[in-house]
Scaffold this active site. Structure first.
Site, short mmCIF file in Angstrom:
data_model
loop_
_atom_site.label_atom_id
_atom_site.label_comp_id
_atom_site.label_asym_id
_atom_site.label_seq_id
_atom_site.Cartn_x
_atom_site.Cartn_y
_atom_site.Cartn_z
N LYS A 15 0.63 -1.29 0.01
CA LYS A 15 0.09 0.11 -0.13
C LYS A 15 0.91 1.28 0.01
CE LYS A 15 -2.39 -0.77 3.80
NZ LYS A 15 -1.80 -2.33 4.11
N LYS A 37 -1.74 9.44 6.74
CA LYS A 37 -1.78 8.09 7.49
C LYS A 37 -2.52 8.32 8.63
CE LYS A 37 -0.12 3.83 7.98
NZ LYS A 37 -0.66 2.77 7.07
N THR A 41 1.22 2.04 13.09
CA THR A 41 1.39 1.25 14.31
C THR A 41 2.44 0.51 14.05
OG1 THR A 41 0.11 -0.58 13.18
CG2 THR A 41 -1.07 0.73 14.30
N GLU A 110 -3.94 6.48 3.37
CA GLU A 110 -3.64 5.42 3.69
C GLU A 110 -3.96 4.51 4.68
OE1 GLU A 110 0.07 2.18 3.78
OE2 GLU A 110 0.39 3.99 2.75
N GLY A 111 -4.94 3.60 4.71
CA GLY A 111 -5.20 2.84 5.84
C GLY A 111 -4.18 1.83 6.41
N ALA A 112 -4.80 1.11 7.37
CA ALA A 112 -3.93 -0.05 7.98
C ALA A 112 -4.33 -1.15 7.71
CB ALA A 112 -3.72 0.09 9.57
N GLY A 113 -3.68 -2.17 7.03
CA GLY A 113 -4.04 -3.56 6.67
C GLY A 113 -5.19 -3.29 5.69
N GLY A 171 0.40 -4.85 -5.93
CA GLY A 171 1.49 -4.14 -4.85
C GLY A 171 3.04 -4.71 -5.10
N SER A 172 3.00 -5.74 -5.40
CA SER A 172 4.34 -6.29 -5.78
C SER A 172 4.45 -7.41 -6.67
CB SER A 172 4.72 -6.89 -4.51
OG SER A 172 6.23 -7.44 -4.45
#
Length: 241
Positions: A15, A37, A41, A110-113, A171-172
């Site tokens: 992300k 952001k 975490t 951008e979120g988390a997970g 993403g990759s």
């Protein structure tokens, strides 16, 4: 789109790299860009977070903002509770994004997970913040086996909340993709009902900032400012199956 939320089908799938690529591509053509952001975490107070990484890769013209930081590498709601710190709710996220949008052409949040990771003790998610702003959501997915299910679930969750899906970005993309990854190029849009609009090469974050910025437009489709041709990309890799 002024505000674009960036989520994923899971964690550690790219992300931040995708956010940096969109930011770099947008900055290169003269747009002013902010990156938000809401909750970082898993890092201590003096460690560089995702906002610093996006700024490093995309360019220091970027406005990088972090609303909260928690030391445990957990969902924001859990990490905030364990640290005894206030959580970040959707209203706070939406307000911060709106303020940035008032003075920037593009704001990336951008979120988390994944999409439904909890941000506060009420169970609020990134989707709730996007809903408040009526903003589209871009989904970052992994390349290989298992991604069709998680991608379809994320797309279904977006539709259930009447949120627009801007598309999916891998993403990759591996140097030597296996059969599942190559097949997913065609299957991902069919399973999700949303377009594939980019693919970042594995290891993109290890490039120098200059090399990253030069290459970024070639990883993203025109609808998010790039030059990437999904049909050509799919045809090349599908021919290997």
């Amino acid at each position: 789109m002024t505000v674009l939320f960036v989520t994923g089908t899971g964690t550690e799938i790219g992300k931040t790299m995708v956010s940096a690529a969109i930011a770099a591509t947008s900055l290169a053509v003269g747009f002013s860009v902010a990156y938000l952001k809401p909750a970082q975490t898993g890092l201590g107070p003096d460690q560089p977070g995702d906002a610093a990484e996006v700024t490093r890769l995309a360019g220091h013209e970027l406005t990088g903002v972090e609303l909260a930081r928690y030391p445990d590498p957990l969902a924001p709601a859990t990490a905030a509770r364990r640290a005894g710190l206030p959580s970040v709710g959707p209203a706070e996220i939406a307000e911060a994004a709106a303020k940035l949008a008032a003075v920037h052409d593009i704001v990336l949040v951008e979120g988390a997970g994944g999409l439904l990771v909890r941000f506060d003790q009420e169970g609020s998610t990134l989707a709730d913040a996007a809903k408040m702003l009526g903003a589209p959501v871009l989904v970052v997915a992994q390349a290989g086996l298992g991604t069709l299910n998680t991608a379809a679930l994320t797309a279904e969750a977006l539709r259930a909340r009447a949120l627009a899906c801007a598309g999916f970005v891998i993403g990759s993309w591996p140097d030597d993709p296996d059969l599942a990854a190559r097949s997913n190029l065609a299957d991902l849009p069919d399973c999700t009902g949303a377009p594939l609009i980019g693919a970042l090469p594995a290891g993109a974050g290890s490039l120098t900032p200059d090399a990253f910025r030069q290459a970024a437009p070639g990883w993203l489709a025109p609808r998010i400012g790039g030059l990437w041709d999904v049909d050509a990309f799919t045809a090349i890799w599908s021919s290997i199956i």
